[in-house]
Design a protein around this motif. Structure first.
Motif, PDB file in Angstrom:
ATOM      1  N   TYR A 286      89.291  16.324  47.439  1.00 54.50           N
ATOM      2  CA  TYR A 286      89.604  16.720  48.809  1.00 54.50           C
ATOM      3  C   TYR A 286      91.099  16.907  48.991  1.00 54.50           C
ATOM      4  O   TYR A 286      91.918  16.497  48.162  1.00 54.50           O
TER       5      TYR A 286
ATOM      6  N   LYS B 267      83.991  18.197  58.224  1.00 56.90           N
ATOM      7  CA  LYS B 267      83.772  18.437  56.795  1.00 56.90           C
ATOM      8  C   LYS B 267      83.401  17.151  56.072  1.00 56.90           C
ATOM      9  O   LYS B 267      82.464  17.121  55.254  1.00 56.90           O
TER      10      LYS B 267
ATOM     11  N   GLU C 299      79.894  16.141  56.978  1.00 57.04           N
ATOM     12  CA  GLU C 299      78.899  16.964  56.281  1.00 57.04           C
ATOM     13  C   GLU C 299      78.672  16.470  54.864  1.00 57.04           C
ATOM     14  O   GLU C 299      77.541  16.519  54.352  1.00 57.04           O
ATOM     15  N   ASP C 300      79.715  15.985  54.198  1.00 58.28           N
ATOM     16  CA  ASP C 300      79.607  15.452  52.842  1.00 58.28           C
ATOM     17  C   ASP C 300      79.213  13.979  52.815  1.00 58.28           C
ATOM     18  O   ASP C 300      79.218  13.369  51.731  1.00 58.28           O
ATOM     19  N   ARG C 301      78.911  13.402  53.970  1.00 59.47           N
ATOM     20  CA  ARG C 301      78.435  12.012  54.105  1.00 59.47           C
ATOM     21  C   ARG C 301      79.469  10.992  53.657  1.00 59.47           C
ATOM     22  O   ARG C 301      79.115   9.883  53.243  1.00 59.47           O
TER      23      ARG C 301
ATOM     24  N   THR D 281      77.573   6.815  51.582  1.00 56.98           N
ATOM     25  CA  THR D 281      78.615   7.450  50.769  1.00 56.98           C
ATOM     26  C   THR D 281      78.271   7.395  49.289  1.00 56.98           C
ATOM     27  O   THR D 281      78.411   8.385  48.556  1.00 56.98           O
TER      28      THR D 281
ATOM     29  N   ALA E   5      75.496   9.810  48.487  1.00 54.35           N
ATOM     30  CA  ALA E   5      75.981  11.184  48.490  1.00 54.35           C
ATOM     31  C   ALA E   5      76.743  11.501  47.207  1.00 54.35           C
ATOM     32  O   ALA E   5      76.609  12.606  46.638  1.00 54.35           O
TER      33      ALA E   5
ATOM     34  N   ARG F 167      75.748  14.447  44.431  1.00 53.24           N
ATOM     35  CA  ARG F 167      76.671  15.519  44.066  1.00 53.24           C
ATOM     36  C   ARG F 167      76.925  15.552  42.563  1.00 53.24           C
ATOM     37  O   ARG F 167      76.986  16.621  41.952  1.00 53.24           O
TER      38      ARG F 167
END
Length: 413
Positions: free
Chosen positions: A19, A58, A61-63, A93, A96, A100
């Protein structure tokens, strides 16, 4: 280290690896302060609230973080406003991050190809590729031959290996994540709610020039309206259940039900100006109690004089009708007699007109040349003699006119 500490290390590592800087700052603030209101978080990272919401969307959305909204009442105001809080749920988290990593690994490996369909033989001359089953029927002492150009094929099983090198590189780069995930699973992460995160939150120290207005959370139960203006009864206050052992309703229940029906019938009774007929006082409109629907019936009076009066009216109407039919027949007979007299008069007038004509035989000489086209021929089988009207003899011309014509002299021209 416990599960929460390992989750914090994993969250920091993921944020710094994938990020931007502003996202990393938000994650660091939430990890240090546990839970922050949107205006406090915007003050810490030096960003306005509108841009902060876009950046946090954002991460949500990515938890990587959670959003919680609750009504709060500011000092000096009577109407509560909704305030937004941000906090991190480490269970969501970690899940997620696992998802990913799994998705990225599958994308790197690509779609698996069966061994029977994998092309392992290649031609360096025509650049064609073949599977093992395709080259078995074309071989020589040097090896398998190409079906296109008959050159010797080269066997290379790793030339088209999908994502092998990329997958290896990815595993090396994600090692800091893949090493922490098994440790977190072995220790476990305790459940965490917003109330716990807000209770453990640190107070944001602001400068004197950027002080925030204090607000108090409003409970959900107190915010619900309990009454409406003009509405006293907001719901049932008690509930009573009675159980009887008898078959069917009791006498008290039947009496109460009859009383209720009588009361309802009295309330629904029509006024007198609607029930009494305007043309006949003995006729009334009443509701039919035998049916459930509101049917209006005409109730006639019981006076026998109405029936006799109606019969007298019917006899009078019949007499008037008979009289009218008799007059109509008399008028029709007079009209027929008048038409017959007119026709007879027309016939008689036609006979009088025929007196002025005489019968003249064909061929007879007369002073009129237009008597018949067959004049001068014998009347043999000819048409019947016609009747011609005798013209009056022309008056003789005056003698003076004849003398004037004789005196005319002609001159040579």
């Amino acid at each position: 280290m416990n599960g929460s500490d390992l989750a914090k290390v994993l969250t920091r590592a993921v944020a710094r690896a994938f990020y931007e800087t502003r996202h990393v700052l938000i994650i660091e603030c939430l990890l240090n302060y546990s839970a922050l209101r949107d205006d406090d978080l915007a003050y810490l990272i030096g960003m306005n609230t509108k841009d902060l919401h876009k950046v946090c969307a954002k991460l949500k959305e990515d938890r990587l973080l959670e959003v919680y909204t609750r009504p709060e009442l500011k000092e000096g105001q009577t109407r509560p406003v909704n305030r937004t809080y941000y906090w991190i749920d480490f269970q969501h988290t970690v899940d997620a991050v696992k998802w990913r990593v799994y998705k990225i690994d599958k994308e790197m490996q690509g779609t698996a190809v069966p061994a029977s369909e994998r092309k392992e033989y290649f031609c360096n001359f025509c650049k064609a590729s073949w599977t093992q089953m395709e080259v078995l029927d074309n071989f020589s002492a040097q090896g398998f031959l190409c079906h296109t150009c008959n050159h010797v094929l080269v066997h290379d099983a790793d030339r088209h290996a999908v994502g092998h090198q990329k997958s290896t590189r990815m595993n090396n780069q994600f090692k800091f994540i893949t090493d922490l995930l098994p440790q977190i699973d072995s220790v476990g992460i305790p459940e965490k709610t917003f109330d716990e995160a807000y209770a453990n939150a640190r107070v944001v120290e602001r400068s004197e020039t950027h002080q925030a207005v204090n607000s108090v959370a409003v409970e959900t139960g107190l915010n619900r309206p309990t009454a409406v203006k003009g509405l006293a009864n907001t719901g049932p206050t008690s509930l009573a259940v009675s159980i009887s052992t008898g078959d069917g309703p009791s006498e008290e229940e039947k009496a109460a039900e009859q009383e209720r029906r009588d009361r309802i019938s009295k309330q629904n009774a029509l006024p007198e100006w609607m029930t009494v007929s305007a043309t006949n006082a003995n006729e009334k409109f009443v509701l039919d109690d035998k049916t459930s629907s509101a049917q209006v019936q005409l109730k006639k009076g019981e006076n026998d004089g109405n029936t006799a009066k109606k019969d007298a009216l019917d006899a009078k109407e019949q007499a008037d009708l008979d009289d009218y039919m008799a007059r109509l027949k008399a008028e029709q007979a007079a009209e027929a007699a008048r038409k017959a007299a007119e026709e007879e008069e027309e016939y008689e007038s036609g006979d009088e007109d025929e007196v002025d004509f005489e019968d003249v035989a064909p061929g007879s000489g007369t002073s009129t040349e237009a008597t018949s086209p067959n004049a001068g021929t014998p009347a043999v089988d000819g048409p019947p003699a016609k009747k011609i009207k005798m013209e009056e003899e022309a008056a003789p011309a005056p003698a003076d006119e004849d003398d004037e014509e004789d005196d005319l002299e002609f001159e040579d021209v």
